[in-house]
Design an enzyme around this catalytic site. Structure first.
Site, PDB file in Angstrom:
ATOM      1  N   CYS A 120       0.839  -1.198   0.000  1.00  0.00           N
ATOM      2  CA  CYS A 120       0.000   0.000   0.000  1.00  0.00           C
ATOM      3  C   CYS A 120       0.869   1.240   0.000  1.00  0.00           C
ATOM      4  O   CYS A 120       2.094   1.179   0.012  1.00  0.00           O
ATOM      5  CB  CYS A 120      -0.903   0.001   1.233  1.00  0.00           C
ATOM      6  SG  CYS A 120      -1.899  -1.490   1.429  1.00  0.00           S
TER       7      CYS A 120
ATOM      8  N   ARG B 102      -4.670   1.343  -1.090  1.00  0.00           N
ATOM      9  CA  ARG B 102      -4.527  -0.081  -0.808  1.00  0.00           C
ATOM     10  C   ARG B 102      -4.376  -0.942  -2.057  1.00  0.00           C
ATOM     11  O   ARG B 102      -5.114  -0.772  -3.027  1.00  0.00           O
ATOM     12  CB  ARG B 102      -5.748  -0.569  -0.016  1.00  0.00           C
ATOM     13  CG  ARG B 102      -5.595  -2.015   0.481  1.00  0.00           C
ATOM     14  CD  ARG B 102      -6.807  -2.477   1.264  1.00  0.00           C
ATOM     15  NE  ARG B 102      -6.609  -3.850   1.751  1.00  0.00           N
ATOM     16  CZ  ARG B 102      -7.579  -4.656   2.119  1.00  0.00           C
ATOM     17  NH1 ARG B 102      -8.831  -4.237   2.085  1.00  0.00           N
ATOM     18  NH2 ARG B 102      -7.312  -5.880   2.539  1.00  0.00           N
ATOM     19  N   LEU B 103      -3.419  -1.850  -1.987  1.00  0.00           N
ATOM     20  CA  LEU B 103      -3.285  -2.954  -2.934  1.00  0.00           C
ATOM     21  C   LEU B 103      -3.749  -4.199  -2.191  1.00  0.00           C
ATOM     22  O   LEU B 103      -3.115  -4.620  -1.225  1.00  0.00           O
ATOM     23  CB  LEU B 103      -1.835  -3.119  -3.388  1.00  0.00           C
ATOM     24  CG  LEU B 103      -1.541  -4.291  -4.332  1.00  0.00           C
ATOM     25  CD1 LEU B 103      -2.172  -4.044  -5.696  1.00  0.00           C
ATOM     26  CD2 LEU B 103      -0.029  -4.487  -4.475  1.00  0.00           C
TER      27      LEU B 103
ATOM     28  N   SER C  73      11.265 -12.531  -5.117  1.00  0.00           N
ATOM     29  CA  SER C  73      12.506 -12.224  -5.830  1.00  0.00           C
ATOM     30  C   SER C  73      13.711 -12.595  -4.961  1.00  0.00           C
ATOM     31  O   SER C  73      13.573 -12.874  -3.777  1.00  0.00           O
ATOM     32  CB  SER C  73      12.525 -10.732  -6.184  1.00  0.00           C
ATOM     33  OG  SER C  73      13.697 -10.382  -6.872  1.00  0.00           O
ATOM     34  N   GLY C  74      14.901 -12.563  -5.551  1.00  0.00           N
ATOM     35  CA  GLY C  74      16.109 -13.026  -4.867  1.00  0.00           C
ATOM     36  C   GLY C  74      17.014 -11.944  -4.325  1.00  0.00           C
ATOM     37  O   GLY C  74      18.157 -12.229  -3.971  1.00  0.00           O
TER      38      GLY C  74
ATOM     39  N   GLY D  99       2.646  -3.086   4.078  1.00  0.00           N
ATOM     40  CA  GLY D  99       3.524  -4.217   4.278  1.00  0.00           C
ATOM     41  C   GLY D  99       2.811  -5.531   4.428  1.00  0.00           C
ATOM     42  O   GLY D  99       1.607  -5.648   4.165  1.00  0.00           O
TER      43      GLY D  99
ATOM     44  N   VAL E 199      -4.181  -7.758  -1.036  1.00  0.00           N
ATOM     45  CA  VAL E 199      -3.472  -9.036  -1.113  1.00  0.00           C
ATOM     46  C   VAL E 199      -4.084 -10.046  -0.143  1.00  0.00           C
ATOM     47  O   VAL E 199      -4.246 -11.211  -0.459  1.00  0.00           O
ATOM     48  CB  VAL E 199      -1.968  -8.840  -0.816  1.00  0.00           C
ATOM     49  CG1 VAL E 199      -1.246 -10.173  -0.738  1.00  0.00           C
ATOM     50  CG2 VAL E 199      -1.324  -7.959  -1.890  1.00  0.00           C
TER      51      VAL E 199
ATOM     52  N   ASP F 124      -3.484  -9.038   8.504  1.00  0.00           N
ATOM     53  CA  ASP F 124      -2.314  -8.712   9.304  1.00  0.00           C
ATOM     54  C   ASP F 124      -2.367  -7.269   9.793  1.00  0.00           C
ATOM     55  O   ASP F 124      -1.770  -6.932  10.820  1.00  0.00           O
ATOM     56  CB  ASP F 124      -1.027  -8.981   8.515  1.00  0.00           C
ATOM     57  CG  ASP F 124      -0.933  -8.179   7.225  1.00  0.00           C
ATOM     58  OD1 ASP F 124      -1.983  -7.761   6.705  1.00  0.00           O
ATOM     59  OD2 ASP F 124       0.191  -7.998   6.716  1.00  0.00           O
TER      60      ASP F 124
END
Length: 615
Positions: free
Chosen positions: A2, A50-51, A377-378, A78, A53, A102
């Site tokens: 977000c 807000r995204l 991702s790494g 987060g 998830v 969360d």
């Protein structure tokens, strides 16, 4: 993920200027394209984008809860990866929940433990909490700084936001930059100093820090930092511990109410994350994991193996995908794609970035977002496990500066004599280096060689890694894509930081302990493939593109960049760019000439479009 923003002023009624706070939040729409929310009291205004998830219905923000006489309001960006454990602990203490998000766990945890709750969090986050009873603003940021948070003093109040643009959107905030801020742009470059906000009176809350602000009294403190201790486990036990931490971390980060994919370059780090994720998907009867790699058109034609990039990524990504049974998507971009999007990354970053690899990552994330909202991702494996060349080269180990700043004189050689006299860039970078060294947690009795590796590790994690995390956050969130980074799990970082160098390079191999820990997960040759950095295009059309556009920019009479440059040096660089030269991917501050043109063009763009006032 977000976007969060807010304004608190203990001497003004901020609710009379609701449109200002709403406008701050709207600058972060790309971070949270799904919903928006605002909340106001007399002295506090909060904005959230807000995204979605997790928990679409229950995670709405700003989130308000009452705890006895206290009313607390949270805006949060987060993901917590230990939500279930914390919820159980809070339930045992009498808390009740209205959702499974969360976000609500974060708010209840802060209500129960105050800012000490951050010590219990396992995740990536930035938050702001307004306590309406005590009239306090509480701010916090995750340990490694995966999620950004900036704040600024304005009169008797404070502005904050996920990105600089949110603060700059407040109509009363001045956009001034002094010598120090400009030195961060022109000398330090993308690897800027942690906590530095570039603009005057702006700071970035440092990773692992919290802030408590009341009546314009500021209390900022660290709740986490790297510590040194003696590592007493043998190679087998160490490899097993690394393995267990990585598997637990990746599996925690696969939790989502929306589909999850992974980045897969074919290098060790992304392949490890993908292998653990693919195994988890298979174990739980899920559809095959989707993986994505980035490629450039005609790479085979123009690519030349060099000390930084030994081989092309594409064949390796395909090999690992086939071995793991993933659905692979090679995303191919050409120079016209870069040309059409050269100026798209600056609005996402708010400061000049990493030239073509910013542009290509932005386009890459945009493609992934067409199908997915979350990806793993790494990032950070090289910083944590010692994968960069500067861990292994005498010139870097013996240098008295940041190992990625060895070519600083070449970089600042583009500046005019007046600019160099004003900024004193070499002295500025040296001061920042000495500050960083003073923080290194020493281990008594350690050999000088091990002590130097510890210094390089600390510098890499606390000074260079934020460069890559900033880039990944801004380019991905600029497309509304959430990217999670398992190698940034603080438990893993703490453990590996203290593994002796001989064990880290088990088998006399770079990142040997990581390779040993993941035996059986990948094809043997892929497991032992040499490091290859994020790719950049070697196409000669890109050289011509950025050179011509750069020259057009500084030829304009109103160019704000031209007075800062040495035109003699510019002419020399232009002449050199017309000669045959090996392609070198961006690495630290080692920018190839085409990338330097691209970067300086961004600086010119930034000075114009952000209406920078040089103090």
């Amino acid at each position: 993920m977000c976007g969060i923003a807010g304004w608190v002023d203990w001497t003004r009624d901020v609710s009379l200027h609701r449109e200002w706070v709403v406008g701050m939040g709207e600058t972060l729409t790309s971070r949270g394209p799904d919903t928006r929310g605002d909340w106001f009291s007399t002295h506090c205004g909060l904005a959230h984008r807000r995204l979605i998830v997790v928990d679409p219905a229950g995670g709405t923000q700003p989130m308000l809860r009452r705890f006895g006489e206290r009313t607390m309001v949270l805006v949060y960006n987060g993901e917590l990866y230990n939500t279930a454990e914390l919820r159980d602990e809070l339930l045992a203490k009498g808390h009740t929940f209205e959702s499974y998000s969360d976000t609500e766990v974060v708010l209840h945890a802060i209500a129960e433990w105050g800012l000490a709750a951050t010590e219990k969090f396992n995740g990536i986050f930035a938050f702001a909490v307004w306590d309406n009873q005590s009239q306090e603003l509480l701010l916090g940021r995750d340990r490694l700084g995966v999620k950004p948070l900036f704040f600024a003093q304005l009169g008797q109040g404070v502005l904050f936001g996920s990105e600089l643009k949110a603060i700059l959107a407040h109509p009363e905030f001045p956009r001034r930059i002094g010598a120090e801020g400009l030195a961060e742009i022109l000398a330090v470059g993308p690897a800027r100093t942690p906590g530095h906000g570039i603009f005057e009176n702006v700071q970035e809350l440092r990773p692992g820090h919290v802030a408590r602000i009341r009546n314009n009294e500021w209390h900022i403190q660290a709740y986490w930092k790297l510590n040194s201790w003696t590592h007493e486990e043998d190679e087998e036990t160490t490899a097993r511990r690394v393995h267990d931490l990585l598997v637990d971390t990746v599996e925690r980060q696969l939790v989502s109410d929306v589909p999850v994919a992974t980045f897969l370059s074919g290098g060790l780090d992304s392949s490890v994350v993908t292998a653990i994720a693919a195994q988890y998907f298979q174990k739980h009867g899920k559809e095959p994991l989707h993986t994505f790699s980035i490629e450039f058109a005609e790479m085979e034609k123009h690519f030349q193996a060099n000390e930084f990039q030994k081989s092309l990524d594409a064949p390796w990504a395909l090999k690992v995908s086939q071995f793991l049974g993933t659905v692979h998507h090679p995303e191919v971009f050409d120079t016209p794609d870069l040309a059409a999007n050269l100026h798209q990354t600056l609005p996402a970053r708010d400061v000049p970035g990493m030239a073509d690899i910013d542009t290509s990552l932005f386009l890459f994330c945009k493609r992934i977002k067409e199908q997915f909202t979350v990806a793993l991702s790494g990032e950070s494996a090289d910083e944590v496990f010692g994968g960069y060349p500067w861990f292994h080269r005498a010139e870097s180990l013996q240098a008295h500066t940041f190992p990625w700043a060895l070519q600083l004189s070449r970089r600042v050689g583009m500046l005019s004599d007046e600019t160099r006299a004003w900024l004193n860039p070499e002295a500025y970078v040296q001061r920042r280096y000495e500050e960083a060294l003073s923080e290194v947690p020493r281990l008594p009795g350690e050999s000088s060689e091990e002590a130097r590796i510890r210094e390089i590790s600390y510098l890499s994690i606390t000074r260079f890694l934020p460069t890559l995390l900033d880039r990944k956050d801004r380019m991905s969130m600029g497309c509304g894509l959430e990217v999670r980074v398992p190698f940034c799990d603080h438990r893993l970082v703490e453990y590996v930081f203290n593994i002796p160098w001989k064990l880290k390079t088990a088998g006399d191999e770079v990142k040997g302990i990581l390779r040993k820990a993941m035996e059986g997960y990948l094809p043997e040759d892929a497991l032992h493939r040499k490091k290859s950095p994020y790719p950049s295009t070697p196409h000669p059309d890109y050289v011509e593109l950025v050179r011509s556009r750069f020259l057009e920019r500084i030829a304009e009479p109103d160019s704000p960049l031209r007075p800062l440059l040495s035109m003699t040096a510019v002419d020399e660089w232009v002449s050199a760019s017309r000669q045959a030269m090996p392609h070198r991917p961006w690495f630290g501050q080692i920018m190839a000439i085409p990338q330097m043109f691209h970067y300086l063009m961004e600086v010119d763009d930034w000075l114009r479009t952000y209406r920078i006032q040089l103090a």
